[in-house]
Write an enzyme that holds these catalytic residues in place. Structure first.
Site, PDB file in Angstrom:
ATOM      1  N   ASP A  30       0.861  -1.180   0.000  1.00 28.01           N
ATOM      2  CA  ASP A  30       0.000   0.000   0.000  1.00 28.01           C
ATOM      3  C   ASP A  30       0.900   1.234   0.000  1.00 28.01           C
ATOM      4  O   ASP A  30       1.898   1.299   0.738  1.00 28.01           O
ATOM      5  CB  ASP A  30      -0.926   0.005   1.218  1.00 28.01           C
ATOM      6  N   GLN A  93     -14.668   3.402   0.960  1.00 31.59           N
ATOM      7  CA  GLN A  93     -13.858   2.805  -0.110  1.00 31.59           C
ATOM      8  C   GLN A  93     -13.442   3.907  -1.077  1.00 31.59           C
ATOM      9  O   GLN A  93     -14.275   4.708  -1.516  1.00 31.59           O
ATOM     10  CB  GLN A  93     -14.688   1.737  -0.848  1.00 31.59           C
ATOM     11  N   HIS A  99     -10.384  -5.085  -3.367  1.00 31.32           N
ATOM     12  CA  HIS A  99      -9.035  -5.412  -2.899  1.00 31.32           C
ATOM     13  C   HIS A  99      -9.097  -5.725  -1.414  1.00 31.32           C
ATOM     14  O   HIS A  99      -9.950  -5.209  -0.684  1.00 31.32           O
ATOM     15  CB  HIS A  99      -8.065  -4.256  -3.151  1.00 31.32           C
ATOM     16  N   HIS A 101      -7.011  -5.399   2.082  1.00 25.83           N
ATOM     17  CA  HIS A 101      -5.889  -4.855   2.843  1.00 25.83           C
ATOM     18  C   HIS A 101      -5.362  -5.956   3.756  1.00 25.83           C
ATOM     19  O   HIS A 101      -6.143  -6.605   4.469  1.00 25.83           O
ATOM     20  CB  HIS A 101      -6.344  -3.684   3.726  1.00 25.83           C
TER      21      HIS A 101
HETATM   22  P1  AMP Z   1      -9.750   1.667   0.018  1.00 29.35           P
HETATM   23  O1  AMP Z   1      -9.975   2.945   0.749  1.00 29.35           O
HETATM   24  O2  AMP Z   1     -10.138   0.455   0.805  1.00 29.35           O
HETATM   25  O3  AMP Z   1     -10.375   1.714  -1.359  1.00 29.35           O
HETATM   26  O4  AMP Z   1      -8.181   1.517  -0.146  1.00 29.35           O
HETATM   27  C1  AMP Z   1      -7.462   2.017  -1.226  1.00 29.35           C
HETATM   28  C2  AMP Z   1      -6.010   1.923  -0.854  1.00 29.35           C
HETATM   29  O5  AMP Z   1      -5.236   2.059  -2.029  1.00 29.35           O
HETATM   30  C3  AMP Z   1      -5.511   2.992   0.135  1.00 29.35           C
HETATM   31  O6  AMP Z   1      -5.023   2.378   1.316  1.00 29.35           O
HETATM   32  C4  AMP Z   1      -4.412   3.714  -0.643  1.00 29.35           C
HETATM   33  O7  AMP Z   1      -3.324   4.065   0.169  1.00 29.35           O
HETATM   34  C5  AMP Z   1      -4.030   2.673  -1.677  1.00 29.35           C
HETATM   35  N1  AMP Z   1      -3.451   3.198  -2.902  1.00 29.35           N
HETATM   36  C6  AMP Z   1      -3.916   4.205  -3.674  1.00 29.35           C
HETATM   37  N2  AMP Z   1      -3.123   4.390  -4.750  1.00 29.35           N
HETATM   38  C7  AMP Z   1      -2.138   3.465  -4.662  1.00 29.35           C
HETATM   39  C8  AMP Z   1      -1.015   3.137  -5.467  1.00 29.35           C
HETATM   40  N3  AMP Z   1      -0.713   3.811  -6.597  1.00 29.35           N
HETATM   41  N4  AMP Z   1      -0.198   2.135  -5.069  1.00 29.35           N
HETATM   42  C9  AMP Z   1      -0.465   1.460  -3.923  1.00 29.35           C
HETATM   43  N5  AMP Z   1      -1.524   1.702  -3.124  1.00 29.35           N
HETATM   44  C10 AMP Z   1      -2.350   2.697  -3.483  1.00 29.35           C
END
Ligand code: AMP
Ligand code: ZN
Length: 115
Positions: A30, A93, A99, A101
């Site tokens: 992440d 989200q 995805h 975590h």
């Molecule tokens: P969610 O809020 O459950 O949709 O989580 C999305 C996650 O994606 C967050 O924890 C972000 O930090 C992560 N994220 C966003 N862009 C990237 C990226 N380019 N590479 C890795 N993680 C990312």
């Protein structure tokens, strides 16, 4: 999906720190870690919600979960981990591609390791 950040990562159009890949899933760091170890396990098929899954998607997700368990020690998650899936607005989200975590590498009891 053309404008989905995770689809772009899967296609290699955006760089990522990739720890695992097979036909159905990637596991990356992440970009904004909330714990010592914070990975994203991302099924390669684009959909947002459990409610949008087909039976095939469910089979594929089962594979992903089993594989996560198998590779957890190689990710430094041998002492356990938390698996969180945010679904929709109330869960806040932010990336609309399903995805998981994976949080670990430390005790997650305090403070509150929400995502
Ligand atoms: P969610 O809020 O459950 O949709 O989580 C999305 C996650 O994606 C967050 O924890 C972000 O930090 C992560 N994220 C966003 N862009 C990237 C990226 N380019 N590479 C890795 N993680 C990312
Ligand atoms: Zn996507």
């Amino acid at each position: 999906m053309d404008d989905c950040i995770f689809c772009k990562i899967i296609r290699g159009e955006i760089p990522s720190e990739k720890h695992y890949e097979d036909d159905l899933m990637i596991v990356i760091d992440d970009i904004s870690p909330k714990a010592e170890k914070h990975y994203l396990a991302i099924p390669k098929k684009h959909y947002k919600l459990f409610s949008q899954m087909t039976e095939k998607d469910a089979d594929d997700l089962g594979h992903c979960l089993r594989k996560i368990g198998e590779i957890a020690p190689s990710l430094g998650l041998n002492n356990g981990f938390r698996c969180i899936v945010n679904q929709g607005d109330d869960a806040e989200q932010t990336v609309f591609h399903l995805h998981m975590h994976l949080l670990g590498g430390q005790k997650l009891s305090t403070p509150d390791y929400r995502i």
